[in-house]
Design a protein around this motif. Structure first.
Motif, PDB file in Angstrom:
ATOM      1  N   ASN A 199       0.816  -1.214   0.000  1.00  0.00           N
ATOM      2  CA  ASN A 199       0.000   0.000   0.000  1.00  0.00           C
ATOM      3  C   ASN A 199       0.851   1.266   0.000  1.00  0.00           C
ATOM      4  O   ASN A 199       0.460   2.285  -0.580  1.00  0.00           O
ATOM      5  CB  ASN A 199      -0.918   0.012   1.224  1.00  0.00           C
ATOM      6  CG  ASN A 199      -1.933  -1.113   1.200  1.00  0.00           C
ATOM      7  OD1 ASN A 199      -2.618  -1.314   0.211  1.00  0.00           O
ATOM      8  ND2 ASN A 199      -2.021  -1.854   2.298  1.00  0.00           N
TER       9      ASN A 199
ATOM     10  N   LYS B 274       4.871   2.761 -12.078  1.00  0.00           N
ATOM     11  CA  LYS B 274       4.007   1.578 -12.063  1.00  0.00           C
ATOM     12  C   LYS B 274       3.192   1.525 -10.768  1.00  0.00           C
ATOM     13  O   LYS B 274       1.968   1.316 -10.800  1.00  0.00           O
ATOM     14  CB  LYS B 274       4.874   0.313 -12.190  1.00  0.00           C
ATOM     15  CG  LYS B 274       4.122  -1.017 -12.135  1.00  0.00           C
ATOM     16  CD  LYS B 274       3.307  -1.247 -13.391  1.00  0.00           C
ATOM     17  CE  LYS B 274       2.646  -2.639 -13.400  1.00  0.00           C
ATOM     18  NZ  LYS B 274       3.585  -3.695 -13.845  1.00  0.00           N
ATOM     19  N   LEU B 275       3.844   1.737  -9.637  1.00  0.00           N
ATOM     20  CA  LEU B 275       3.144   1.663  -8.362  1.00  0.00           C
ATOM     21  C   LEU B 275       2.140   2.802  -8.200  1.00  0.00           C
ATOM     22  O   LEU B 275       1.028   2.592  -7.698  1.00  0.00           O
ATOM     23  CB  LEU B 275       4.155   1.668  -7.213  1.00  0.00           C
ATOM     24  CG  LEU B 275       5.045   0.431  -7.104  1.00  0.00           C
ATOM     25  CD1 LEU B 275       6.072   0.612  -5.991  1.00  0.00           C
ATOM     26  CD2 LEU B 275       4.215  -0.826  -6.859  1.00  0.00           C
TER      27      LEU B 275
ATOM     28  N   SER C 121       0.527   4.317 -10.524  1.00  0.00           N
ATOM     29  CA  SER C 121      -0.619   4.040 -11.394  1.00  0.00           C
ATOM     30  C   SER C 121      -1.541   2.989 -10.794  1.00  0.00           C
ATOM     31  O   SER C 121      -2.715   2.902 -11.153  1.00  0.00           O
ATOM     32  CB  SER C 121      -0.143   3.583 -12.779  1.00  0.00           C
ATOM     33  OG  SER C 121       0.459   2.303 -12.717  1.00  0.00           O
ATOM     34  N   GLN C 122      -1.009   2.180  -9.862  1.00  0.00           N
ATOM     35  CA  GLN C 122      -1.798   1.152  -9.191  1.00  0.00           C
ATOM     36  C   GLN C 122      -2.422   1.657  -7.890  1.00  0.00           C
ATOM     37  O   GLN C 122      -3.087   0.899  -7.183  1.00  0.00           O
ATOM     38  CB  GLN C 122      -0.925  -0.071  -8.898  1.00  0.00           C
ATOM     39  CG  GLN C 122      -0.432  -0.796 -10.150  1.00  0.00           C
ATOM     40  CD  GLN C 122       0.471  -1.972  -9.830  1.00  0.00           C
ATOM     41  OE1 GLN C 122       1.058  -2.055  -8.749  1.00  0.00           O
ATOM     42  NE2 GLN C 122       0.605  -2.893 -10.763  1.00  0.00           N
TER      43      GLN C 122
ATOM     44  N   ASP D  43       8.394  -5.375 -12.563  1.00  0.00           N
ATOM     45  CA  ASP D  43       7.545  -6.446 -12.038  1.00  0.00           C
ATOM     46  C   ASP D  43       8.325  -7.356 -11.094  1.00  0.00           C
ATOM     47  O   ASP D  43       7.788  -7.840 -10.084  1.00  0.00           O
ATOM     48  CB  ASP D  43       6.964  -7.269 -13.190  1.00  0.00           C
ATOM     49  CG  ASP D  43       5.899  -6.515 -13.978  1.00  0.00           C
ATOM     50  OD1 ASP D  43       5.394  -5.495 -13.455  1.00  0.00           O
ATOM     51  OD2 ASP D  43       5.583  -6.923 -15.108  1.00  0.00           O
TER      52      ASP D  43
END
Length: 305
Positions: free
Chosen positions: A2, A20-21, A23-24, A214
């Protein structure tokens, strides 16, 4: 995950992971020096910048009230993989700053510390085990990375914080502004020029930045405590085979100049567990080489090299 903290957040790897994180929906505390590159992340409401030099890492806990951060990713490394690889003072300072980063992570109450190492550390293992080994200058950089790894693992064990690491082969892809191998080779091929290369008989690996991100997420979520993972493909090719693959995508008519330099990398891949990351986390490289190399080719065309 989180919430994470990333040092070197404006760098190639740190920035790619942050994007990436973010955007998540993950909250990202991004640590770096004052730089216009931080402006890119201001569009994310879940990005929190922390301006800090290496010398200020010890003060990071006092600047963060949040005590529920899941992973502390440490990428920042003075000099990067440039001519500074020869500078032993910079490299050993980097190792000490990595220790500061881990202590900061502990004082913040972070659950896990993830260190970004290099596959060149395997060359240092060979160096230590082989009488008469002939070290190249890159071994100074690799020694700094190895020292940082040992310092952080020791601190983590004794301070009671989880530690995992990824030992990363040559990364490539968009947002890489460096003059590392892939960018230089791709730039030459884009211009129809044959790059001068080593013989290429040695085993080698390249990892696309999307796969690398990833892998780092997988290590943060599932990597085992006190484990260091090779982050790359499970089946490897030779340097020559990979360069031919790049050539065939970008400029198939160019004849590569192998043998201009001698192979000087001395990594014993038979002693590396290439499957460990897959076994522990399920991660495996999935990027299509041809497609990602086309993307990289277009990216390099935008750079002034």
């Amino acid at each position: 995950m989180n919430k994470v903290l990333i040092t070197g957040v404006t760098g190639f790897i740190g920035g790619s992971l942050a994007r990436k994180l973010l955007s998540q929906g993950v909250t990202v505390y991004g640590v770096d020096i004052e730089t216009p590159k931080l402006d890119e992340f201001k569009k994310y409401d879940n990005f929190i910048p922390l301006i800090a030099s290496f010398e200020e890492y010890e003060m990071i806990p006092s600047r963060i009230q949040d005590r529920e951060i899941d992973v502390f990713y440490h990428f920042a490394w003075a000099g990067g993989f440039t001519s500074a690889i020869k500078d032993y003072k910079i490299q050993m300072s980097n190792a000490a700053y990595a220790g500061d980063a881990l202590v900061a992570a502990k004082n913040i109450g972070v659950k896990k510390f993830v260190y970004a190492g290099t596959y060149n550390q395997y060359e240092i293992e060979n160096f230590l085990a082989t009488p008469g080994f002939e070290p190249r200058y890159t071994c100074i950089y690799s020694t700094g990375k190895t020292a940082a790894s040992l310092i952080c693992r020791t601190l983590a064990f004794n301070l009671g914080i989880e530690y995992s690491a990824g030992l990363i082969p040559m990364p490539y892809g968009e947002n890489n502004y460096s003059k590392q191998l892939v960018n230089v080779v791709v730039d030459s091929l884009n211009k129809g020029i044959a790059p001068k290369l080593v013989e290429g008989k040695n085993t080698y690996d390249l990892i696309y930045i999307g796969d690398l991100v990833d892998a780092l997420i997988a290590i943060g979520e599932k990597g085992k405590n006190q484990h260091e993972y090779y982050v790359g493909h499970r089946k490897l090719k030779t340097f020559k085979e990979l360069m031919i693959d790049i050539r065939d995508v970008i400029a198939p008519d160019v004849e590569l100049k192998f043998g201009e330099y001698k192979d000087n990398q001395k990594i014993d891949y038979s002693k590396i567990d290439l499957d460990a990351l897959y076994r522990d986390t399920g991660f495996e490289c999935k990027a299509d080489f041809k497609e990602t190399m086309k993307i990289t080719s277009e990216w390099v065309k935008k750079l002034e090299m």
